[in-house]
Design an enzyme around this catalytic site. Structure first.
Site, PDB file in Angstrom:
ATOM      1  N   ARG A 254       6.557  15.554   6.849  1.00 36.72           N
ATOM      2  CA  ARG A 254       5.487  14.590   6.565  1.00 36.72           C
ATOM      3  C   ARG A 254       6.061  13.327   5.923  1.00 36.72           C
ATOM      4  NH1 ARG A 254       1.541  12.661   8.695  1.00 36.72           N
ATOM      5  NH2 ARG A 254       2.946  10.928   8.388  1.00 36.72           N
TER       6      ARG A 254
ATOM      7  N   CYS B  44       6.459   9.467   7.382  1.00 35.80           N
ATOM      8  CA  CYS B  44       5.912   8.313   6.672  1.00 35.80           C
ATOM      9  C   CYS B  44       6.947   7.205   6.556  1.00 35.80           C
ATOM     10  CB  CYS B  44       5.431   8.724   5.281  1.00 35.80           C
ATOM     11  SG  CYS B  44       3.849   9.586   5.270  1.00 35.80           S
TER      12      CYS B  44
ATOM     13  N   CYS C  24       4.987   3.503   0.133  1.00 33.92           N
ATOM     14  CA  CYS C  24       4.014   4.601   0.217  1.00 33.92           C
ATOM     15  C   CYS C  24       2.683   4.129  -0.366  1.00 33.92           C
ATOM     16  CB  CYS C  24       4.510   5.808  -0.562  1.00 33.92           C
ATOM     17  SG  CYS C  24       6.059   6.511   0.015  1.00 33.92           S
TER      18      CYS C  24
ATOM     19  N   HIS D 149      -1.474   4.409   0.228  1.00 31.04           N
ATOM     20  CA  HIS D 149      -1.953   5.561  -0.542  1.00 31.04           C
ATOM     21  C   HIS D 149      -2.151   5.283  -2.031  1.00 31.04           C
ATOM     22  CE1 HIS D 149      -1.724   8.337   2.799  1.00 31.04           C
ATOM     23  NE2 HIS D 149      -0.507   7.900   3.087  1.00 31.04           N
TER      24      HIS D 149
END
Length: 267
Positions: free
Chosen positions: A224, A228, A176, A180
């Site tokens: 969501r 991802c 992730c 991000h």
């Protein structure tokens, strides 16, 4: 040497132009979203969700109006702004969708399979979960996120979520954090928020769930995150898993203090 310098200068110029074009497109997308915000189709999901919340269903022919989302049975206002959180009756930290599944099972008598059926809807197979999530989250609109981290299990969930956020794997060796955890990152025309920073986390987390124009559906936080993981080429996480709740805990806690403004409208 001169030719090389000219080529480098040209490449730099193209890069600057491309960045400017992307920024212009991003600004236009923001204007488009703002223009449509007053006519967000998510309102239709909210209305359907309210009907489902108050409808008698399951073997026990009961409504969900006695469901306790953390602020007492039936109290929805501000509940989502404090989720995930520890629940004494289950002795674990639960996010909204996990808790909703629990209430459907305990109050209405549904099996786990029934309570999680069609959790991600489509045109030919609508979901009951997404409308209920839209309805519940809308009751926290305008309220600041205040996810607690007082209980040892809440602290444990946050730390586990943090580990998952930084965990690299899959065929692309992504995490992730790959997309991000840096500033001013972008993929195609999409700005990527730095979810380790309070301001970015607040701006991103407080707009989910959201109506996705490209999909014609309201998509929840579970969707969501599952998407991802798909993009990272990870195995699909189980719906309502404690791993997803932990990752949600990490993101939600990082967004504390931000004003909740969902369900929002996204591309």
């Amino acid at each position: 040497m001169r030719r090389t310098s000219m080529m480098l200068a040209g490449a730099a110029g193209l890069a600057v132009a491309a960045f400017a074009l992307a920024q212009d497109q991003s600004d236009e997308i923001a204007k488009y979203r703002e223009m449509l915000a007053g006519d967000n189709p998510a309102e239709l999901w909210e209305m359907k969700g309210e009907e489902l919340w108050k409808a008698k269903a399951g073997p026990r022919q009961a409504t969900l109006e006695a469901c306790d989302l953390g602020k007492g049975p039936g109290v929805l206002k501000g509940a989502y702004a404090e989720l995930p959180r520890y629940f004494k009756d289950t002795n674990k930290v639960m996010d909204l969708e996990q808790r909703l599944m629990y209430c459907r099972m305990t109050l209405q008598g549904l099996t786990e399979e029934q309570a999680t059926a069609a959790h991600f809807g489509s045109t030919d197979k609508p979901s009951d979960i997404e409308p209920m999530v839209a309805y519940i989250t809308a009751q926290s609109r305008g309220i600041k996120m205040n996810v607690p981290m007082n209980h040892p299990q809440e602290k444990r969930a946050y730390e586990l979520g943090k580990q998952l956020f930084y965990y690299r794997g899959g065929s692309h060796d992504f995490a992730c954090a790959t997309c991000h955890s840096g500033d001013k990152m972008r993929i195609r025309m999409q700005d990527l928020p730095n979810l380790t920073k309070t301001k970015d986390a607040q701006a991103a987390y407080t707009t989910w769930p959201a109506y996705r124009v490209s999909q014609g559906e309201v998509r929840t936080m579970q969707h969501r995150l599952a998407d991802c993981f798909r993009q990272q080429r990870f195995p699909e996480p189980m719906y309502g898993s404690e791993a997803i709740t932990a990752l949600t805990m990490f993101l939600a806690r990082n967004a504390n203090g931000g004003v909740y403004n969902g369900p929002a409208l996204k591309r």
